[in-house]
Scaffold this motif. Structure first.
Motif, PDB file in Angstrom:
ATOM      1  N   THR A  93     -13.756   1.465  -3.141  1.00  0.00           N
ATOM      2  CA  THR A  93     -13.140   0.790  -4.279  1.00  0.00           C
ATOM      3  C   THR A  93     -12.472  -0.490  -3.763  1.00  0.00           C
ATOM      4  O   THR A  93     -12.233  -0.629  -2.562  1.00  0.00           O
ATOM      5  N   ILE A  94     -12.164  -1.409  -4.688  1.00  0.00           N
ATOM      6  CA  ILE A  94     -11.434  -2.608  -4.281  1.00  0.00           C
ATOM      7  C   ILE A  94      -9.970  -2.223  -4.123  1.00  0.00           C
ATOM      8  O   ILE A  94      -9.215  -2.110  -5.098  1.00  0.00           O
ATOM      9  N   HIS A  95      -9.603  -1.966  -2.901  1.00  0.00           N
ATOM     10  CA  HIS A  95      -8.226  -1.571  -2.602  1.00  0.00           C
ATOM     11  C   HIS A  95      -7.922  -1.881  -1.139  1.00  0.00           C
ATOM     12  O   HIS A  95      -8.640  -1.429  -0.244  1.00  0.00           O
ATOM     13  N   ILE A  96      -6.893  -2.682  -0.925  1.00  0.00           N
ATOM     14  CA  ILE A  96      -6.475  -3.053   0.425  1.00  0.00           C
ATOM     15  C   ILE A  96      -4.996  -2.765   0.577  1.00  0.00           C
ATOM     16  O   ILE A  96      -4.191  -3.115  -0.288  1.00  0.00           O
ATOM     17  N   GLU A  97      -4.658  -2.104   1.669  1.00  0.00           N
ATOM     18  CA  GLU A  97      -3.253  -1.833   1.994  1.00  0.00           C
ATOM     19  C   GLU A  97      -2.889  -2.623   3.248  1.00  0.00           C
ATOM     20  O   GLU A  97      -3.614  -2.580   4.238  1.00  0.00           O
ATOM     21  N   VAL A  98      -1.778  -3.336   3.181  1.00  0.00           N
ATOM     22  CA  VAL A  98      -1.290  -4.075   4.342  1.00  0.00           C
ATOM     23  C   VAL A  98       0.089  -3.530   4.712  1.00  0.00           C
ATOM     24  O   VAL A  98       1.029  -3.607   3.918  1.00  0.00           O
ATOM     25  N   PHE A  99       0.168  -2.961   5.900  1.00  0.00           N
ATOM     26  CA  PHE A  99       1.463  -2.543   6.445  1.00  0.00           C
ATOM     27  C   PHE A  99       1.939  -3.677   7.345  1.00  0.00           C
ATOM     28  O   PHE A  99       1.247  -4.072   8.277  1.00  0.00           O
ATOM     29  N   ARG A 100       3.112  -4.211   7.025  1.00  0.00           N
ATOM     30  CA  ARG A 100       3.604  -5.412   7.694  1.00  0.00           C
ATOM     31  C   ARG A 100       5.008  -5.157   8.225  1.00  0.00           C
ATOM     32  O   ARG A 100       5.861  -4.620   7.529  1.00  0.00           O
ATOM     33  N   LEU A 101       5.231  -5.549   9.473  1.00  0.00           N
ATOM     34  CA  LEU A 101       6.552  -5.386  10.086  1.00  0.00           C
ATOM     35  C   LEU A 101       7.469  -6.486   9.569  1.00  0.00           C
ATOM     36  O   LEU A 101       7.159  -7.675   9.707  1.00  0.00           O
ATOM     37  N   ASN A 102       8.600  -6.095   8.952  1.00  0.00           N
ATOM     38  CA  ASN A 102       9.512  -7.102   8.403  1.00  0.00           C
ATOM     39  C   ASN A 102      10.556  -7.539   9.435  1.00  0.00           C
ATOM     40  O   ASN A 102      10.539  -7.091  10.584  1.00  0.00           O
ATOM     41  N   GLU A 103      11.469  -8.401   9.001  1.00  0.00           N
ATOM     42  CA  GLU A 103      12.459  -8.958   9.929  1.00  0.00           C
ATOM     43  C   GLU A 103      13.431  -7.911  10.462  1.00  0.00           C
ATOM     44  O   GLU A 103      14.080  -8.121  11.489  1.00  0.00           O
ATOM     45  N   ASN A 104      13.527  -6.775   9.772  1.00  0.00           N
ATOM     46  CA  ASN A 104      14.384  -5.673  10.233  1.00  0.00           C
ATOM     47  C   ASN A 104      13.620  -4.658  11.062  1.00  0.00           C
ATOM     48  O   ASN A 104      14.106  -3.568  11.335  1.00  0.00           O
ATOM     49  N   ASN A 105      12.387  -5.007  11.438  1.00  0.00           N
ATOM     50  CA  ASN A 105      11.546  -4.131  12.254  1.00  0.00           C
ATOM     51  C   ASN A 105      11.140  -2.850  11.535  1.00  0.00           C
ATOM     52  O   ASN A 105      10.938  -1.814  12.163  1.00  0.00           O
ATOM     53  N   HIS A 106      11.043  -2.934  10.208  1.00  0.00           N
ATOM     54  CA  HIS A 106      10.573  -1.811   9.402  1.00  0.00           C
ATOM     55  C   HIS A 106       9.214  -2.171   8.813  1.00  0.00           C
ATOM     56  O   HIS A 106       8.954  -3.323   8.461  1.00  0.00           O
ATOM     57  N   TRP A 107       8.349  -1.160   8.670  1.00  0.00           N
ATOM     58  CA  TRP A 107       7.025  -1.384   8.105  1.00  0.00           C
ATOM     59  C   TRP A 107       7.092  -1.352   6.585  1.00  0.00           C
ATOM     60  O   TRP A 107       7.601  -0.403   6.001  1.00  0.00           O
ATOM     61  N   GLU A 108       6.581  -2.399   5.961  1.00  0.00           N
ATOM     62  CA  GLU A 108       6.520  -2.482   4.507  1.00  0.00           C
ATOM     63  C   GLU A 108       5.061  -2.477   4.063  1.00  0.00           C
ATOM     64  O   GLU A 108       4.200  -3.002   4.758  1.00  0.00           O
TER      65      GLU A 108
END
Length: 197
Positions: A149-164
């Motif tokens: 399906t058209i679905h993309i998940e991006v886990f990104r490290l934020n400035e507080n070192n937490h994954w969003e």
């Protein structure tokens, strides 16, 4: 931690990293390694391969003139802190490439990892494998692209070192890869793939 996917290739026999690397360098097939166990890499369906090719080409074009390089699934990534050796679908490495004992084979410092999800491995890629990838000190983004399906998940490290988590579900949107400061049309990623529903 038990890694249940993909299937263990050699039963319960535990082998050393040195033995794995010797075997792998002589093998025509790819295997992953984790804590003494070897895991066979299954083949991929046509949609998986089309999406991987589309995204790799798009990233490669965006990186021209930048200090980052993209690599396909022939590049082996190693995480010394948890022993994993694996072959992501796409890796982006920014700056100087670092390898295990300067061997030019086992890369230690990916900035972005992309996995195109298959039905058989999607739970592993989202769960246990992501836990292992989070042990990579240089990793900034982990991108999961669904092949059904058209679905993309991006886990990104934020400035507080937490994954969003950021999710994309529409072909008219653009995937933002912030680690390289680029956007890629989602329609381009799924071009040539027959997505049902």
């Amino acid at each position: 931690m038990e890694v249940k996917e993909p299937a263990v290739a050699y039963g319960e026999q535990k082998i050393s990293i040195e033995a794995y690397l010797e075997m792998e360098n002589a093998s025509m097939e790819k295997h992953e390694y984790y804590k003494g166990e070897i895991f066979a890499r299954p083949g991929s369906k046509v949609p998986h391969n089309i999406i991987t090719g589309n995204l790799f080409f798009a990233i490669w074009q965006k990186l021209k003139g930048k200090k980052c390089q993209s690599f396909g699934s022939d590049l082996r990534i190693h995480i010394p802190s948890n022993t994993l050796f694996t072959y992501p679908d796409i890796s982006i490495i920014c700056g100087e490439i670092q390898t295990l004992n300067n061997d030019d084979y086992n890369v230690l410092n990916p900035t972005v990892i992309v996995e195109v999800l298959s039905k058989s491995t999607k739970n592993y890629d989202r769960g246990e494998k992501f836990k292992l990838y989070r042990d990579i000190p240089t990793l900034k983004e982990y991108i999961l692209v669904d092949s059904e399906t058209i679905h993309i998940e991006v886990f990104r490290l934020n400035e507080n070192n937490h994954w969003e988590l950021e999710e994309y579900d529409a072909a008219e949107n653009f995937l933002s890869v912030k680690a390289i400061d680029e956007k890629i049309a989602i329609s381009e990623i799924y071009e040539g793939v027959n997505i049902e529903g």
